[in-house]
Design a protein around this motif. Structure first.
Motif, mmCIF file in Angstrom:
data_model
loop_
_atom_site.group_PDB
_atom_site.id
_atom_site.type_symbol
_atom_site.label_atom_id
_atom_site.label_comp_id
_atom_site.label_asym_id
_atom_site.label_seq_id
_atom_site.Cartn_x
_atom_site.Cartn_y
_atom_site.Cartn_z
ATOM 1 N N ILE A 293 35.044 6.688 -11.839
ATOM 2 C CA ILE A 293 33.587 6.715 -11.993
ATOM 3 C C ILE A 293 33.083 5.453 -12.676
ATOM 4 N N LEU A 294 33.726 5.042 -13.771
ATOM 5 C CA LEU A 294 33.255 3.869 -14.501
ATOM 6 C C LEU A 294 33.545 2.567 -13.765
ATOM 7 N N SER A 295 34.451 2.606 -12.790
ATOM 8 C CA SER A 295 34.772 1.401 -12.018
ATOM 9 C C SER A 295 33.816 1.181 -10.854
ATOM 10 N N HIS A 296 32.876 2.092 -10.648
ATOM 11 C CA HIS A 296 31.997 2.005 -9.477
ATOM 12 C C HIS A 296 31.240 0.695 -9.421
ATOM 13 N N ARG A 297 31.166 0.161 -8.228
ATOM 14 C CA ARG A 297 30.295 -0.974 -7.920
ATOM 15 C C ARG A 297 29.902 -0.861 -6.451
ATOM 16 N N SER A 298 28.736 -1.366 -6.112
ATOM 17 C CA SER A 298 28.306 -1.345 -4.714
ATOM 18 C C SER A 298 29.074 -2.399 -3.934
ATOM 19 N N VAL A 299 29.509 -2.024 -2.741
ATOM 20 C CA VAL A 299 30.240 -2.932 -1.860
ATOM 21 C C VAL A 299 29.426 -3.130 -0.587
ATOM 22 N N ARG A 300 29.177 -4.386 -0.236
ATOM 23 C CA ARG A 300 28.333 -4.681 0.922
ATOM 24 C C ARG A 300 29.045 -5.496 1.997
ATOM 25 N N ARG B 50 24.152 2.261 14.901
ATOM 26 C CA ARG B 50 24.083 1.655 13.571
ATOM 27 C C ARG B 50 23.133 0.461 13.555
ATOM 28 N N ALA B 51 23.117 -0.305 14.637
ATOM 29 C CA ALA B 51 22.215 -1.457 14.713
ATOM 30 C C ALA B 51 20.753 -1.012 14.688
ATOM 31 N N LYS B 52 20.440 0.068 15.383
ATOM 32 C CA LYS B 52 19.068 0.588 15.377
ATOM 33 C C LYS B 52 18.671 1.054 13.985
ATOM 34 N N LEU B 53 19.589 1.733 13.317
ATOM 35 C CA LEU B 53 19.304 2.216 11.969
ATOM 36 C C LEU B 53 19.170 1.055 10.989
ATOM 37 N N ALA B 54 19.992 0.033 11.177
ATOM 38 C CA ALA B 54 19.924 -1.141 10.299
ATOM 39 C C ALA B 54 18.566 -1.822 10.397
ATOM 40 N N GLU B 55 18.007 -1.869 11.595
ATOM 41 C CA GLU B 55 16.707 -2.507 11.797
ATOM 42 C C GLU B 55 15.595 -1.719 11.103
ATOM 43 N N LEU B 56 15.741 -0.415 11.068
ATOM 44 C CA LEU B 56 14.721 0.421 10.438
ATOM 45 C C LEU B 56 14.801 0.386 8.914
ATOM 46 N N ALA B 57 15.955 -0.022 8.390
ATOM 47 C CA ALA B 57 16.171 0.006 6.939
ATOM 48 C C ALA B 57 16.003 -1.368 6.334
ATOM 49 N N ILE C 189 25.462 -2.605 9.856
ATOM 50 C CA ILE C 189 26.152 -3.062 11.067
ATOM 51 C C ILE C 189 27.606 -3.392 10.775
ATOM 52 N N SER C 190 27.860 -4.017 9.620
ATOM 53 C CA SER C 190 29.227 -4.455 9.317
ATOM 54 C C SER C 190 30.124 -3.320 8.836
ATOM 55 N N ALA C 191 29.548 -2.289 8.236
ATOM 56 C CA ALA C 191 30.357 -1.169 7.759
ATOM 57 C C ALA C 191 30.840 -0.334 8.944
ATOM 58 N N VAL D 55 17.565 11.620 3.501
ATOM 59 C CA VAL D 55 17.216 11.236 2.139
ATOM 60 C C VAL D 55 17.663 9.817 1.846
ATOM 61 N N PHE D 56 18.871 9.463 2.276
ATOM 62 C CA PHE D 56 19.409 8.109 2.101
ATOM 63 C C PHE D 56 20.658 7.969 2.953
ATOM 64 N N GLY D 57 21.075 6.740 3.126
ATOM 65 C CA GLY D 57 22.320 6.478 3.827
ATOM 66 C C GLY D 57 23.383 5.988 2.858
ATOM 67 N N MET D 58 24.603 5.848 3.367
ATOM 68 C CA MET D 58 25.707 5.332 2.565
ATOM 69 C C MET D 58 26.658 4.567 3.491
ATOM 70 N N THR D 59 26.766 3.255 3.283
ATOM 71 C CA THR D 59 27.745 2.501 4.038
ATOM 72 C C THR D 59 29.122 2.747 3.446
ATOM 73 N N VAL D 60 30.127 2.802 4.326
ATOM 74 C CA VAL D 60 31.496 3.116 3.900
ATOM 75 C C VAL D 60 32.473 2.209 4.643
ATOM 76 N N GLY D 61 33.436 1.672 3.919
ATOM 77 C CA GLY D 61 34.459 0.862 4.553
ATOM 78 C C GLY D 61 35.444 0.326 3.540
ATOM 79 N N TYR D 62 36.432 -0.399 4.039
ATOM 80 C CA TYR D 62 37.421 -1.016 3.160
ATOM 81 C C TYR D 62 36.871 -2.369 2.703
ATOM 82 N N PRO D 63 36.761 -2.575 1.389
ATOM 83 C CA PRO D 63 36.151 -3.811 0.876
ATOM 84 C C PRO D 63 36.902 -5.062 1.322
ATOM 85 N N ASP D 64 36.151 -6.102 1.637
ATOM 86 C CA ASP D 64 36.735 -7.404 1.936
ATOM 87 C C ASP D 64 37.230 -8.004 0.624
#
Length: 284
Positions: free
Chosen positions: A42-49, A91-98, A105-107, A191-200
Motif C-alpha cells: 500500500i505505501l509503495s503505491h505510485r501511478s504508472v503510465r 480503448r482508442a475510442k475511450l482514450a479520445e473521450l478521456a 491506448i498503451s496499457a 465512475v472511473f477507469g483504471m489502466t493496468v499493465g506491466y510497468p516499463d
C-alpha cells in the motif's frame, strides 16, 4: 533520493521507515513497529503510465476481480460492475473521450468501474416491487462508493503482483458516450477507469508525496484551525517532487486552485447531474 520500485533493483530494499518517509517526502509520526507485506504494498503505491507490450493474463484478471469482490459493500447490495477492455479500437475510442488520454491506448488492459443500479432495478422488478429506493441520491452514492472500494482492493492486489495501475477520472468527461461504447444499460454509470499493465522498467516513477498527517488527521472533532506552516512546507515538498519528475513546478495549492477554479476547469463534468438523469438515474 526517493526509491523507485520499477527502476533497477537497489542495492538494499527500502525499510518501512523509508517507505513512510517517501510517502510524505519528510519524516512523519508514523511508527513502523507493526509492519507486514500488505502495508508495504500500500505505501509503495505510485501511478504508472508507461507499460510493456505484455498482456495481462485471464487468470490474473479473475484473481483481482475476486480481490475486488472481497471489499466491503453496503447492505451486501454489491451495486457495482467492472468492464475489462482489451480491444485496441475500443480503448482508442475511450482514450479520445478521456481528455484524450494516450496511456489508455498503451496499457494492455483498461478496467472501467461501474456504479451499477441496473442489476438491482431488474431484481426488484422481478420481485414485483417498484425499487423506489433506487431513485434517491443515496443509492447512486452507495453504488459509487461500492465501486470505489472494489477498485481500490483490485489496485492493491494488482500492485502486489508486480503490475502497475493508474486511475482515469477523465472517463467522466463524456459519460453518456462512454456508456454507449460499453453498452451500459440505464442506471449504470462509469465512475472511473483504471489502466493496468506491466510497468516499463526504463521509466522511473516515484512516489508522489501526500499531505502531512497534521492536515488530514483530526481527533474527536474536525479541527478548522490547521497549521498553515505545514501546508507551506507541503507546497515546497511538491515543488521538489515536480522538479525531480520534470513536471511543471506549481506546488500543490496552485494545482488545486486551477483544478477547481471554475466550471470549465471540470472539463464537462459540471453537467453530470443532467447526464445522469438522461442515463436513467432518478437522483432525487
Amino acid at each position: 533520493m526517493s526509491v523507485s520500485r520499477f527502476a533497477s533493483a537497489p542495492e538494499t530494499s527500502p525499510t518501512p521507515a523509508d517507505l513512510v518517509r517517501q510517502r510524505y517526502g519528510s519524516d512523519q509520526p508514523a511508527a513502523t513497529a507493526e509492519w507486514n507485506a500488505a502495508l508495504e504494498a500500500i505505501l509503495s503505491h505510485r501511478s504508472v503510465r508507461t507499460y510493456l507490450p505484455k498482456p495481462v493474463s485471464e487468470s490474473v484478471l479473475q484473481l483481482i476481480v475476486a480481490a475486488a469482490q472481497s471489499a466491503p459493500t453496503s447492505s451486501s447490495l454489491q451495486a457495482w460492475s467492472v468492464v475489462a477492455v482489451e480491444d485496441p479500437e475500443r480503448r482508442a475510442k475511450l482514450a479520445e473521450l478521456a481528455s484524450p488520454n494516450p496511456q489508455i491506448i498503451s496499457a494492455p488492459l483498461f478496467l472501467i468501474w461501474i456504479a451499477d443500479l441496473s442489476r438491482l432495478r431488474k431484481i426488484t422488478t422481478e420481485q414485483g416491487k417498484t425499487g423506489q429506493g433506487l431513485d434517491y441520491l443515496e443509492s447512486f452514492l452507495l453504488a459509487a462508493i461500492d465501486a470505489s472500494l472494489a477498485a481500490q482492493n483490485a489496485l492493491v492486489a494488482l500492485e502486489s503482483l508486480g503490475l502497475g495501475t493508474c486511475y482515469i477520472g477523465g472517463i467522466r468527461n463524456h459519460p453518456a458516450e462512454v456508456g454507449e461504447i460499453l453498452g451500459l444499460p440505464p442506471e449504470a454509470f462509469a465512475v472511473f477507469g483504471m489502466t493496468v499493465g506491466y510497468p516499463d522498467p526504463a521509466i522511473e516513477t516515484d512516489v508522489k508525496p501526500r499531505l502531512p498527517q497534521s492536515l488530514v488527521l483530526h481527533r474527536e472533532k474536525y479541527q478548522t484551525a490547521q497549521p498553515k506552516a505545514d501546508l507551506a512546507t507541503y507546497d515546497d515538498t511538491m515543488r521538489s517532487f515536480q522538479t525531480d519528475q520534470g513536471m511543471a513546478v506549481r506546488g500543490w495549492t496552485g494545482v488545486v486552485a486551477s483544478r477547481i477554479a471554475d466550471a470549465p476547469a471540470l472539463k464537462g463534468r459540471h453537467v453530470l447531474l443532467d447526464v445522469l438523469r438522461r442515463m436513467g438515474f432518478k437522483v432525487k
